[in-house]
Design a protein around this motif. Structure first.
Motif, short mmCIF file in Angstrom:
data_model
loop_
_atom_site.label_atom_id
_atom_site.label_comp_id
_atom_site.label_asym_id
_atom_site.label_seq_id
_atom_site.Cartn_x
_atom_site.Cartn_y
_atom_site.Cartn_z
N UNK A 30 135.17 116.18 15.05
CA UNK A 30 136.37 115.83 14.29
C UNK A 30 136.20 116.23 12.83
N UNK A 31 137.28 116.73 12.24
CA UNK A 31 137.28 117.07 10.82
C UNK A 31 137.60 115.83 9.99
N UNK A 32 136.74 115.53 9.02
CA UNK A 32 136.89 114.30 8.24
C UNK A 32 137.16 114.64 6.78
N UNK A 33 138.13 113.95 6.20
CA UNK A 33 138.38 114.04 4.75
C UNK A 33 137.75 112.80 4.11
N UNK A 52 125.60 112.54 12.69
CA UNK A 52 126.50 112.31 13.83
C UNK A 52 126.35 113.36 14.94
N UNK A 53 125.33 114.17 14.85
CA UNK A 53 125.07 115.21 15.86
C UNK A 53 126.32 116.05 16.13
N UNK A 54 127.05 116.38 15.05
CA UNK A 54 128.19 117.28 15.18
C UNK A 54 129.48 116.60 15.62
N UNK A 55 129.45 115.28 15.82
CA UNK A 55 130.69 114.60 16.23
C UNK A 55 131.74 114.66 15.11
N UNK A 56 131.24 114.55 13.87
CA UNK A 56 132.15 114.56 12.70
C UNK A 56 131.63 115.59 11.71
N UNK A 57 132.58 116.32 11.10
CA UNK A 57 132.12 117.22 10.03
C UNK A 57 133.04 117.11 8.82
N UNK A 58 132.43 117.21 7.63
CA UNK A 58 133.23 117.07 6.41
C UNK A 58 134.15 118.27 6.23
N UNK A 59 135.44 118.01 6.12
CA UNK A 59 136.43 119.09 5.96
C UNK A 59 136.95 119.13 4.52
N UNK A 60 137.05 117.93 3.92
CA UNK A 60 137.56 117.83 2.55
C UNK A 60 136.78 116.75 1.82
N UNK A 61 136.33 117.05 0.61
CA UNK A 61 135.69 116.06 -0.25
C UNK A 61 136.54 115.91 -1.49
N UNK A 62 136.75 114.67 -1.94
CA UNK A 62 137.53 114.45 -3.16
C UNK A 62 136.86 113.44 -4.06
N UNK A 72 127.29 119.53 -5.78
CA UNK A 72 126.06 119.43 -4.99
C UNK A 72 126.39 119.09 -3.52
N UNK A 73 127.33 118.15 -3.35
CA UNK A 73 127.74 117.79 -1.99
C UNK A 73 128.35 118.99 -1.26
N UNK A 74 129.16 119.76 -2.00
CA UNK A 74 129.83 120.92 -1.39
C UNK A 74 128.80 121.94 -0.91
N UNK A 75 127.74 122.13 -1.69
CA UNK A 75 126.71 123.09 -1.27
C UNK A 75 125.93 122.56 -0.07
N UNK A 76 125.81 121.23 0.01
CA UNK A 76 125.07 120.66 1.15
C UNK A 76 125.88 120.71 2.43
N UNK A 77 127.20 120.42 2.35
CA UNK A 77 127.91 120.28 3.63
C UNK A 77 129.07 121.25 3.82
N UNK A 78 129.28 122.17 2.87
CA UNK A 78 130.23 123.27 3.07
C UNK A 78 131.60 122.86 3.62
N UNK A 79 132.33 121.99 2.93
CA UNK A 79 133.67 121.62 3.41
C UNK A 79 134.65 122.77 3.15
#
Ligand code: NAD
Ligand code: MG
Length: 411
Positions: A30-33, A52-62, A72-79
């Motif tokens: 699931x894509x998570x904001x 979460x073993x791929x169950x959830x992935x960051x799609x948007x960070x605000x 730094x977060x964006x480089x770690x999780x590539x939303x």
């Protein structure tokens, strides 16, 4: 409270006031904001997603202005998206600062638009304070499943928010640990079997201090919470016990529970996160270490449960659980919470705004610790009560209440 019919023994039906089942997880995840990704809840959420073993992935960070942290977060999780709501802070982001494939959007309006993106499956609402209301409303308007940490949304505009969620087929799931515990305990019975919802409170750093000595507490003392590590605003709210007042109002609207069925008990270990008492005398408690990763994950995975990074209770080490009644004399904020939950209408919005401004004043060294609840009480008493305020009424009262606190702080 609505009175649902009793489900047959074999049914998985839930009481009416447990939010509807969220959509099933697709196989691809699931894509998570994550709104407020740089804060205490935001960073814990990113840990949950990473574990979460791929169950959830960051799609948007605000975030608002913490540019270094969100980059730094964006480089770690590539939303797909990074949103910075403060335009001045966003202007400091140089070209090439974001990873390839991540786009930047600026301002609260851009955030409102992006949370409605059909690509987003879950929205974690973890902006602090009244500022979190608009993006939560935008997510609900778009029919999203919202994991709600921003309790101010329900405190300010509970009836309106619940009506909107119902009308748009959106789902609200609590992240606040007490409400997550209540949500879990409510799965044990129907709403007409519930006699009391009991919120636990740690009692904060001043649980055993005298009323007189509370007048001179410092900012540093108030920011030292004994059991939870949280952002500064909610940490001060825990010290005054205004946090519990806000949570009573949050529970009132989220669970559709009459105010007289809501109670608070002080539990210094913060292991029992809240309790529900049923008509036969059974009391269901939900337990876990004081770690927000568990309620965050539950709100994302509900109705399923899965393994995750939250800490575990270790019963081999011995575990002591104490409970004591709260003291409304030393912690007058609690009475305001009960009152605002019972009166409803505009009370929550006014109490929340007065408290936000008073906490800001206390952190800035402008007022004393005990002034916070006193000022909130005055503003609540003097406001022009409205039984069913619109969003515009709420915004107007929010501004008015803050001005009143500033005015009195100067006297
Ligand atoms: P925090 O101060 O640690 O973080 C706040 C986040 O909100 C940051 O990412 C910040 O950039 C963002 N933000 C601040 N002002 C903003 C604005 N005007 N516009 C957009 N974004 C803005 O706060 P926190 O402790 O993580 O709390 C977040 C929310 O979760 C609060 O509503 C709080 O009551 C609730 N909550 C927190 C905890 C906890 O353990 N921290 C527990 C229960 C509920
Ligand atoms: Mg809480």
């Amino acid at each position: 409270m609505a009175a649902p019919s009793r489900p047959p023994a074999t049914s998985r039906a839930l009481p009416a006031f447990v939010p509807a089942t969220a959509a099933a997880e697709p196989a691809s995840g699931l894509n998570v904001a994550v709104l407020g990704s740089t804060g205490s809840i935001g960073t814990s959420t990113l840990e949950v997603l990473a574990g979460s073993a791929g169950r959830f992935r960051p799609h948007l960070l605000a975030a608002h202005s913490s540019v270094a942290a969100i980059l730094e977060q964006a480089h770690q999780c590539r939303p797909a998206w990074v949103v910075v709501t403060d335009p001045a802070a966003a202007a400091t982001i140089g070209t090439g600062a974001l990873p390839v494939g991540t786009r930047l959007a600026v301002g609260p309006e851009a955030l409102d638009e992006l949370v409605a993106d059909p690509a987003i499956d879950r929205v974690v609402s973890a902006i602090v304070g009244a500022a979190g209301l608009r993006s939560t409303l935008a997510a609900l308007e778009a029919g999203k499943t919202v994991a709600l940490a921003n309790k101010e949304t329900l405190v300010m505009a509970g009836p309106l928010v619940m009506r909107l969620a119902a009308a748009r087929g959106a789902t609200l799931l609590p992240v606040d640990s007490e409400h997550s515990a209540i949500h879990q305990a409510l799965r044990s019975g129907t709403s007409d079997e519930v006699v009391r919802i009991i919120l636990t409170a740690s009692g904060g750093p001043f649980r055993t201090r005298s009323r007189e000595s509370l007048q001179t507490v410092t900012r540093e003392e108030a920011l030292r919470h004994p059991t939870w590590s949280m952002g500064p605003k909610i940490t001060i709210d825990s010290a005054t016990m205004m946090n519990k007042a806000l949570e009573l109002i949050e529970a009132r609207w989220l669970f559709g529970c009459p105010a007289e069925k809501l109670a608070v008990v002080v539990h210094p270990q913060s292991v029992v996160h809240s309790l529900v008492e049923f008509i036969d005398g059974s009391v269901m408690a939900q337990m876990g270490p004081p770690d927000m990763k568990l309620p965050i994950q539950y709100a994302l995975s509900y109705p399923a449960r899965h393994d995750g990074p939250a800490r575990r209770l270790d019963f081999t080490q011995g575990l002591r659980l104490d409970f004591e009644p709260p003291d409304p004399v030393r912690f007058p904020a609690l009475r305001l919470g009960h009152e605002a939950a019972a009166r409803g209408g505009s009370c929550g919005a006014v109490l929340n705004a007065a408290n936000e401004e008073a906490v800001r004043g206390f952190l800035a060294g402008e007022i004393r610790f005990t002034d916070i609840a006193d000022m909130c009480s005055r503003v609540l008493d003097e406001h022009a009560y409205q039984a069913d305020p619109s969003l515009d009424d709420i915004r107007r009262l929010d501004v008015w209440a803050r001005q009143e606190v500033v005015k009195w702080a100067r006297v």
